[in-house]
Design a protein around this motif. Structure first.
Motif, PDB file in Angstrom:
ATOM      1  N   SER A 283       0.686  -1.149   0.099  1.00 45.67           N
ATOM      2  CA  SER A 283       0.055   0.148   0.149  1.00 45.67           C
ATOM      3  C   SER A 283       0.946   1.678  -0.110  1.00 45.67           C
ATOM      4  O   SER A 283       1.588   0.629   1.066  1.00 45.67           O
ATOM      5  N   GLY A 284       0.621   1.900  -0.910  1.00 49.14           N
ATOM      6  CA  GLY A 284       1.039   3.581  -0.628  1.00 49.14           C
ATOM      7  C   GLY A 284       1.070   4.775   0.512  1.00 49.14           C
ATOM      8  O   GLY A 284       0.366   4.600   0.932  1.00 49.14           O
ATOM      9  N   PRO A 285       1.345   5.044   0.657  1.00 49.41           N
ATOM     10  CA  PRO A 285       2.028   5.808   1.844  1.00 49.41           C
ATOM     11  C   PRO A 285       1.253   7.440   1.288  1.00 49.41           C
ATOM     12  O   PRO A 285       0.597   7.308   0.042  1.00 49.41           O
ATOM     13  N   ALA A 286       1.163   8.266   2.311  1.00 47.26           N
ATOM     14  CA  ALA A 286      -0.022   8.811   1.889  1.00 47.26           C
ATOM     15  C   ALA A 286      -0.127  10.092   0.845  1.00 47.26           C
ATOM     16  O   ALA A 286      -0.839  10.592   0.232  1.00 47.26           O
TER      17      ALA A 286
ATOM     18  N   HIS B  59       3.079  -5.372 -12.133  1.00 48.78           N
ATOM     19  CA  HIS B  59       3.887  -4.659 -11.439  1.00 48.78           C
ATOM     20  C   HIS B  59       3.203  -4.203 -10.746  1.00 48.78           C
ATOM     21  O   HIS B  59       1.674  -3.483 -11.066  1.00 48.78           O
ATOM     22  N   THR B  60       3.013  -3.336  -9.108  1.00 48.97           N
ATOM     23  CA  THR B  60       2.297  -2.298  -8.439  1.00 48.97           C
ATOM     24  C   THR B  60       2.354  -0.994  -8.348  1.00 48.97           C
ATOM     25  O   THR B  60       3.050  -0.731  -8.871  1.00 48.97           O
ATOM     26  N   VAL B  61       1.394  -0.336  -9.053  1.00 47.04           N
ATOM     27  CA  VAL B  61       1.178   1.420  -9.991  1.00 47.04           C
ATOM     28  C   VAL B  61       0.838   2.158  -7.949  1.00 47.04           C
ATOM     29  O   VAL B  61      -0.465   1.965  -7.972  1.00 47.04           O
TER      30      VAL B  61
ATOM     31  N   VAL C 138       9.279   6.672  -1.553  1.00 44.49           N
ATOM     32  CA  VAL C 138       9.845   5.658  -1.827  1.00 44.49           C
ATOM     33  C   VAL C 138      11.209   4.567  -1.587  1.00 44.49           C
ATOM     34  O   VAL C 138      11.401   3.529  -2.271  1.00 44.49           O
ATOM     35  N   ARG C 139      12.100   5.562  -1.241  1.00 46.93           N
ATOM     36  CA  ARG C 139      13.238   5.067  -0.612  1.00 46.93           C
ATOM     37  C   ARG C 139      12.935   4.472   0.755  1.00 46.93           C
ATOM     38  O   ARG C 139      13.912   3.866   0.882  1.00 46.93           O
ATOM     39  N   ALA C 140      12.409   4.939   1.542  1.00 44.07           N
ATOM     40  CA  ALA C 140      11.837   4.992   2.822  1.00 44.07           C
ATOM     41  C   ALA C 140      11.023   3.511   2.610  1.00 44.07           C
ATOM     42  O   ALA C 140      11.555   2.707   3.512  1.00 44.07           O
ATOM     43  N   GLY C 141      10.858   2.895   1.980  1.00 43.32           N
ATOM     44  CA  GLY C 141      10.407   1.617   1.554  1.00 43.32           C
ATOM     45  C   GLY C 141      11.439   0.401   0.946  1.00 43.32           C
ATOM     46  O   GLY C 141      11.373  -0.515   1.128  1.00 43.32           O
TER      47      GLY C 141
END
Length: 274
Positions: free
Chosen positions: A2-5, A44-46, A73-76
């Motif tokens: 799941s994407g961040p905020a 792939h996830t979008v 993106v980097r954090a994950g």
């Protein structure tokens, strides 16, 4: 996944790799990647970039503005398959891709659909959309006055879209100055003009020169529009251009375009954000 905020997941994948999409809806064509993504044949996830408020103009830059997206993106520790941009969103897509590169780490592949640089018409279109979205903030007379003033402002700075965006932003804030709903509502609604001002001053052409662009057939949209604005009708601007017979408004809902994007994503060079 799941994407961040600052990102919204629009497609769930199985590979652990991300495809990032960036678009800025405009007054004359509000379509976005939400039309294209369901048509893609990709495992792939979008993630779609969520528009953010607070785009500082004083001492601000587009590189700084896109950092929260890149940081998430980097954090994950995500592996990015490609970054996709649409119209003026292609400038932000280029900036995000560059931010995800690093020493010894090339940026992810960039794929653009009808990419455009910011020009005067882009700014005017965004301002007219802003006026149309502000029925509770402005009277009909105020809307008419601001529309006329925007045309006059465009005539005064035809070659400086960033300055025009800043001026129209100030005009709108001044017109909605006050308390209560008008003051609260204006905060996020003028952000797009701020982003356009930042995007106009960002040199995205070196990024585009390494990218692939998908161009629809309308001559006043996409790369054709940007070439005309630059007075460079024969300029390539991108590493590879794929042309389609589809009309501009149909590009993101076209199965033909979706099939080509899917093929390009398969061949894309993924990168791990440092």
């Amino acid at each position: 996944m799941s994407g961040p905020a600052v990102w919204e997941e629009t497609r769930s994948g199985t590979t652990g790799e991300l495809i990032l999409t960036v678009d800025i809806p405009s007054g004359d064509n509000p379509s976005g990647f939400d039309e294209l993504v369901p048509l893609l044949d990709t495992p792939h996830t979008v993630w779609r970039a969520v528009e953010r408020a607070e785009a500082p103009l004083e001492g601000g830059s587009l590189a700084a503005y896109v950092e929260p997206w890149a940081d998430a993106v980097r954090a994950g520790g995500h592996r990015v398959r490609a970054v996709l941009g649409h119209r003026v969103g292609s400038v932000l897509a280029g900036a995000i891709a560059e931010a995800l590169g690093g020493p010894g780490q090339p940026p992810p592949s960039v794929l653009l659909v009808d990419p455009e640089l910011v020009d005067t018409d882009t700014v005017l279109s965004a301002f007219r959309r802003l006026l149309a979205e502000a029925p509770h903030q402005l009277t009909a007379e105020e809307v008419d006055r601001l529309a006329l003033e925007s045309d006059s402002a465009a005539e005064q700075c035809p070659d400086d879209p960033a300055a025009l965006a800043v001026r129209l932003r100030s005009d709108f804030i001044r017109a909605t100055r006050g308390s209560g709903e008008r003051a609260r509502a204006r905060t996020g609604s003028v952000d797009r003009l701020s982003v356009l001002a930042l995007a106009e001053t960002y040199d995205v052409l070196p990024v585009w020169a390494r990218s692939t662009a998908l161009s629809s057939s309308r001559p006043d949209r996409g790369l054709s529009r940007s070439r005309a604005a630059l007075l460079l009708p024969e300029a390539g601007l991108v590493a590879r251009e794929v042309s389609f017979r589809e009309w501009h408004a149909e590009a993101l809902s076209s199965p033909v375009v979706a099939r080509t994007v899917s093929e390009l994503l398969t061949d894309a060079r993924p990168a791990v954000a440092p």
